[in-house]
Write a protein that holds these residues in place. Sequence first.
Motif, mmCIF file in Angstrom:
data_model
loop_
_atom_site.group_PDB
_atom_site.id
_atom_site.type_symbol
_atom_site.label_atom_id
_atom_site.label_comp_id
_atom_site.label_asym_id
_atom_site.label_seq_id
_atom_site.Cartn_x
_atom_site.Cartn_y
_atom_site.Cartn_z
ATOM 1 N N MET A 153 0.818 -1.263 -0.056
ATOM 2 C CA MET A 153 -0.003 -0.026 -0.149
ATOM 3 C C MET A 153 0.955 1.192 -0.076
ATOM 4 O O MET A 153 1.847 1.357 0.666
ATOM 5 C CB MET A 153 -0.736 -0.156 1.195
ATOM 6 N N SER A 154 0.685 1.933 -0.977
ATOM 7 C CA SER A 154 1.492 3.376 -0.971
ATOM 8 C C SER A 154 1.347 4.120 0.250
ATOM 9 O O SER A 154 0.215 4.260 1.114
ATOM 10 C CB SER A 154 1.138 4.203 -2.190
ATOM 11 N N SER A 155 2.020 5.324 0.684
ATOM 12 C CA SER A 155 2.005 6.220 1.613
ATOM 13 C C SER A 155 0.583 7.166 1.214
ATOM 14 O O SER A 155 0.043 7.264 2.339
ATOM 15 C CB SER A 155 3.270 6.979 1.731
ATOM 16 N N SER A 156 0.334 7.321 0.170
ATOM 17 C CA SER A 156 -0.835 8.241 -0.267
ATOM 18 C C SER A 156 -2.154 7.442 0.204
ATOM 19 O O SER A 156 -2.866 7.970 0.840
ATOM 20 C CB SER A 156 -0.818 9.008 -1.484
ATOM 21 N N GLU A 157 -2.170 6.234 -0.239
ATOM 22 C CA GLU A 157 -3.188 5.267 0.178
ATOM 23 C C GLU A 157 -3.468 5.132 1.599
ATOM 24 O O GLU A 157 -4.566 5.389 2.214
ATOM 25 C CB GLU A 157 -3.042 3.873 -0.586
ATOM 26 N N GLN A 158 -2.364 4.940 2.258
ATOM 27 C CA GLN A 158 -2.292 4.792 3.791
ATOM 28 C C GLN A 158 -2.694 6.289 4.459
ATOM 29 O O GLN A 158 -3.676 6.289 5.284
ATOM 30 C CB GLN A 158 -0.982 4.591 4.332
ATOM 31 N N SER A 159 -2.425 7.419 3.961
ATOM 32 C CA SER A 159 -2.746 8.774 4.532
ATOM 33 C C SER A 159 -4.453 9.038 4.256
ATOM 34 O O SER A 159 -4.820 9.405 5.047
ATOM 35 C CB SER A 159 -2.114 10.011 3.830
ATOM 36 N N THR A 160 -4.896 8.557 3.083
ATOM 37 C CA THR A 160 -6.114 8.429 2.787
ATOM 38 C C THR A 160 -6.927 7.700 3.618
ATOM 39 O O THR A 160 -7.946 8.229 4.305
ATOM 40 C CB THR A 160 -6.484 8.147 1.280
ATOM 41 N N LEU A 161 -6.580 6.756 3.821
ATOM 42 C CA LEU A 161 -7.438 5.595 4.871
ATOM 43 C C LEU A 161 -7.388 6.172 6.384
ATOM 44 O O LEU A 161 -8.328 6.101 7.017
ATOM 45 C CB LEU A 161 -6.697 4.083 5.030
ATOM 46 N N LEU A 162 -6.228 6.856 6.640
ATOM 47 C CA LEU A 162 -6.206 7.415 8.273
ATOM 48 C C LEU A 162 -7.021 8.598 8.213
ATOM 49 O O LEU A 162 -7.733 8.694 9.138
ATOM 50 C CB LEU A 162 -4.794 7.791 8.523
ATOM 51 N N LEU A 163 -6.979 9.351 7.067
ATOM 52 C CA LEU A 163 -7.963 10.499 7.426
ATOM 53 C C LEU A 163 -9.248 10.143 7.287
ATOM 54 O O LEU A 163 -10.262 10.644 7.727
ATOM 55 C CB LEU A 163 -7.586 11.363 6.065
ATOM 56 N N GLN A 164 -9.753 9.131 6.388
ATOM 57 C CA GLN A 164 -10.975 8.817 6.197
ATOM 58 C C GLN A 164 -11.498 8.193 7.736
ATOM 59 O O GLN A 164 -12.558 8.466 8.368
ATOM 60 C CB GLN A 164 -11.364 7.596 5.459
ATOM 61 N N ARG A 165 -10.651 7.423 8.373
ATOM 62 C CA ARG A 165 -10.988 7.194 9.718
ATOM 63 C C ARG A 165 -11.022 8.071 10.593
ATOM 64 O O ARG A 165 -12.068 8.301 11.591
ATOM 65 C CB ARG A 165 -9.928 6.091 10.512
ATOM 66 N N GLN A 166 -10.114 9.313 10.715
ATOM 67 C CA GLN A 166 -10.126 10.369 11.587
ATOM 68 C C GLN A 166 -11.567 11.121 11.460
ATOM 69 O O GLN A 166 -12.089 11.876 12.179
ATOM 70 C CB GLN A 166 -9.009 11.027 11.440
ATOM 71 N N LEU A 167 -12.008 11.336 10.123
ATOM 72 C CA LEU A 167 -13.276 11.969 9.983
ATOM 73 C C LEU A 167 -14.379 11.140 10.443
ATOM 74 O O LEU A 167 -15.154 11.805 11.240
ATOM 75 C CB LEU A 167 -13.522 12.043 8.302
ATOM 76 N N ARG A 168 -14.397 9.937 10.209
ATOM 77 C CA ARG A 168 -15.460 9.141 10.692
ATOM 78 C C ARG A 168 -15.404 9.175 12.210
ATOM 79 O O ARG A 168 -16.436 9.336 13.018
ATOM 80 C CB ARG A 168 -15.146 7.802 10.565
ATOM 81 N N ASP A 169 -14.379 9.116 12.882
ATOM 82 C CA ASP A 169 -14.347 9.316 14.306
ATOM 83 C C ASP A 169 -14.911 10.679 14.938
ATOM 84 O O ASP A 169 -15.382 10.634 15.768
ATOM 85 C CB ASP A 169 -12.926 8.872 14.816
ATOM 86 N N LEU A 170 -14.450 11.513 13.997
ATOM 87 C CA LEU A 170 -14.762 12.936 14.638
ATOM 88 C C LEU A 170 -16.326 13.001 14.339
ATOM 89 O O LEU A 170 -17.236 13.835 15.063
ATOM 90 C CB LEU A 170 -14.061 14.061 13.778
ATOM 91 N N GLN A 171 -17.036 12.383 13.310
ATOM 92 C CA GLN A 171 -18.291 12.363 13.430
ATOM 93 C C GLN A 171 -19.070 11.681 14.234
ATOM 94 O O GLN A 171 -20.164 12.174 14.578
ATOM 95 C CB GLN A 171 -18.717 12.179 11.786
#
Length: 167
Positions: free
Chosen positions: A1-19
Amino acid sequence: MSSSEQSTLLLQRQLRDLQRNPVEGFSAGLVDDNIYEWEILVMGAPDTLYEDGFFKTRLSFPSSYPVMPPTMRFITEMYHPNVYPDGTVCISILHPPGDDKYGYEDANERWSPVHTVETILLSVISMLSSPNDESPANIQAAKEYRDDYSQFKKKVQRLTRQSAEML
């Protein structure tokens, strides 16, 4: 998995957690469904000069997130010692990792991959209630904050009222 794919997944998780578990005083959403561009609405915290204000900000993440920090910029006009006149937020945890070439900050005060959107937002709450006028981004605001607090307060309260009227 590329670093940009990892950052995308991390940001999606952080947005979901904040919501699911919002940080009091903020709401977050994406700009044009772009996971790297977030619009954050900052609600002025009680017992601060920014109380009852609604300030739009933009949080822009690099594809190298979480290795490198995002940038945060107020879209709504903001007058604060730690916010540049263009709206860019200047707080230690948003500065690139490592030693500060000017010697103002220790490396442990700067960005670290353990920080999340939530820790950034909590730092912004702290910044709004307790400006650091020793290392200002907006020199005029810092000078007024120190030397003519009543004038500083008037400007902030005017902008805070305007921000509430614009919603």
